[in-house]
Design an enzyme around this catalytic site. Structure first.
Site, PDB file in Angstrom:
ATOM      1  N   HIS A 409      36.621  38.983  40.301  1.00 26.95           N
ATOM      2  CA  HIS A 409      36.735  40.126  41.208  1.00 26.95           C
ATOM      3  C   HIS A 409      37.003  41.432  40.447  1.00 26.95           C
ATOM      4  CE1 HIS A 409      36.712  41.909  45.016  1.00 26.95           C
ATOM      5  NE2 HIS A 409      37.455  41.053  45.692  1.00 26.95           N
ATOM      6  N   ASP A 413      32.434  43.060  43.293  1.00 24.44           N
ATOM      7  CA  ASP A 413      33.059  43.243  44.595  1.00 24.44           C
ATOM      8  C   ASP A 413      32.593  42.137  45.532  1.00 24.44           C
ATOM      9  OD1 ASP A 413      34.344  45.537  43.716  1.00 24.44           O
ATOM     10  OD2 ASP A 413      32.647  46.818  44.291  1.00 24.44           O
TER      11      ASP A 413
END
Length: 437
Positions: A409, A413
């Site tokens: 992450h 995204d």
């Protein structure tokens, strides 16, 4: 008169002394000759083989197996020993033909690059050392078959004696056959190191334990997986794929592909191609973080997870984005065989920009794979199950596979990760789309 006797005695002693000196000289010369001969054949001709250079990042390993022992003859490039590292198994080969004279390390020892490993005497290996001499027909006959000249031959056996001997021979043959079958069924003795659990059957309720030392590859796998969990901000997203169209395509063309290209058409090539096309549209999934920079790549070096007895390895299919289905299947099959045979090299596993792990071959239904750092994402395939789904308002039975994408992450995204997985799903549910991409 007395002086002559004394003079003769002195001369005799001098002659004996000369003889002794000459004898000692001959013995000393003979000794020097033997030493010189030993020195020339043993010390001057003997060579020491060292632990070979394995890779820039590997400086030591564990000596797992000696394939040859002292006194064994070897041919040039014949494998002598196997060294286990945290990535691959390294073979140590004979530089030339010769005879092993000394082993300088024991199995399970930690050995370093450049360390003396064994000594051998180079020289052509004669066939007499490799193969036992063939049996000749000049062997002495057994005593019961010898006939002394001048003596009459033994009387012919009576019919009842012949029948008795035949019966005894049949019984003896059956006994030998039974003994041979028993010896085949019985496992060979393993020596003092045989575990108690193998020597005796387990008793119900017994609370026994067995401790096995972790091999270097398993230790390295544990280290890297924990490093991945600590470093990456891992998150997993799931989706379902209707495999009907892909299964129909595979069923229609697999025999033709096997006949024409000698390659089995599986599902991995379709998943690899779909991932390569999706990675072009979502380049962050094919990138990595290096310091405070993001590295984006316009090529795909696809890591394919393969299970081996020693642990999970990830050989790399180079430039997978430029391959078709057949090329990918051929390359994956070759890497899989090398992995199972323990013949993978560091070059086969170095790099990799994206990983596919197929737990479905073992029956996995769901799973969250761990990112193979420094990569940013890994796709997990699972088993195919027939399930009721709704298609155009109707409940139908379809073969469904659950796929999982674990991503970093820090780099991807949620929108990008989900979009990537949806594109993979769309390509696989209608494989014809891959021809238009």
């Amino acid at each position: 008169m007395l002086s002559r006797q004394v003079l003769a005695l002195a001369r005799g002693r001098a002659l004996r002394a000369d003889a002794v000196a000459v004898s000692k000289g001959w013995k000393l010369a003979s000794s020097y000759s033997k030493r010189a001969q030993f020195h020339s054949t043993r010390l001057l001709l003997a060579e020491t083989v060292k632990v070979p250079q394995m890779a820039e990042s590997i400086s030591e390993g564990t000596l797992k197996t000696w394939l040859k022992q002292v006194g064994d003859t070897v041919q040039q490039d014949e494998e002598i020993a196997t060294i286990e590292t945290d990535k691959i198994d390294v073979s140590v080969n004979a530089p030339s033909a010769g005879t092993i004279t000394e082993l300088l390390a024991s199995e399970e020892d930690t050995v370093s690059v450049g360390q003396d490993l064994f000594r051998f005497e180079p020289g052509e290996v004669s066939e007499s050392k490799e193969k036992p001499a063939p049996e000749t027909q000049d062997k002495e006959e057994p005593k019961d078959q010898q006939v002394v000249k001048g003596t009459p031959p033994p009387p012919s056996p009576k019919p009842q004696d012949v029948r008795a001997e035949d019966k005894a021979g049949v019984q003896g043959g059956e006994a030998k056959k039974e003994l041979k079958e028993t010896s085949k069924a019985a496992p060979p003795a393993k020596g003092k190191e045989t575990k108690a659990t193998e020597a005796a059957p387990r008793v119900a309720g017994a609370r026994t334990e067995t401790r096995v030392k972790m091999n270097r590859m398993r230790l390295r796998i544990a280290e890297r997986l924990k490093e991945s969990q600590n470093a990456a901000a891992s998150l997993t997203t799931f989706n379902e794929i209707d495999m009907s169209s892909l299964m129909e395509m595979r069923k229609k063309y697999k025999d033709e592909v096997l006949k024409e290209h000698d390659v089995k058409l599986g599902y991995m090539s379709a998943f690899a191609k779909a991932c390569c096309l999706a990675l072009k549209e979502i380049p962050a999934a094919n990138g990595s973080i290096e310091g405070d920079e993001i590295v984006y790549r316009d090529y795909v070096d696809l890591s394919v997870a393969v299970a081996t007895p020693k642990g999970l390895v990830t050989p790399v299919v180079r430039n997978a984005e430029s391959m078709n289905f057949v090329d990918i299947e051929r390359e994956i099959a070759a890497l899989g065989k090398k992995a199972r045979d323990g013949k993978l090299t560091l070059e086969d596993m170095a790099g990799g920009t994206f990983t596919i792990s197929n737990g479905g071959v073992f029956g996995s239904l769901y799973g969250t794979p761990i990112i193979n750092l420094p990569q940013s994402a890994v796709l997990g395939m699972h088993t195919i199950k027939e399930r009721p789904v709704v298609v155009n308002g109707q409940i139908v039975i379809r073969p469904i596979m659950v796929v999982a994408l674990t991503y970093d992450h820090r780099l991807l995204d949620g929108r990008e990760a989900v979009t990537f997985l949806v594109k993979v799903r769309d390509y696989l549910e209608d494989p014809r789309k891959m021809l238009l991409a």
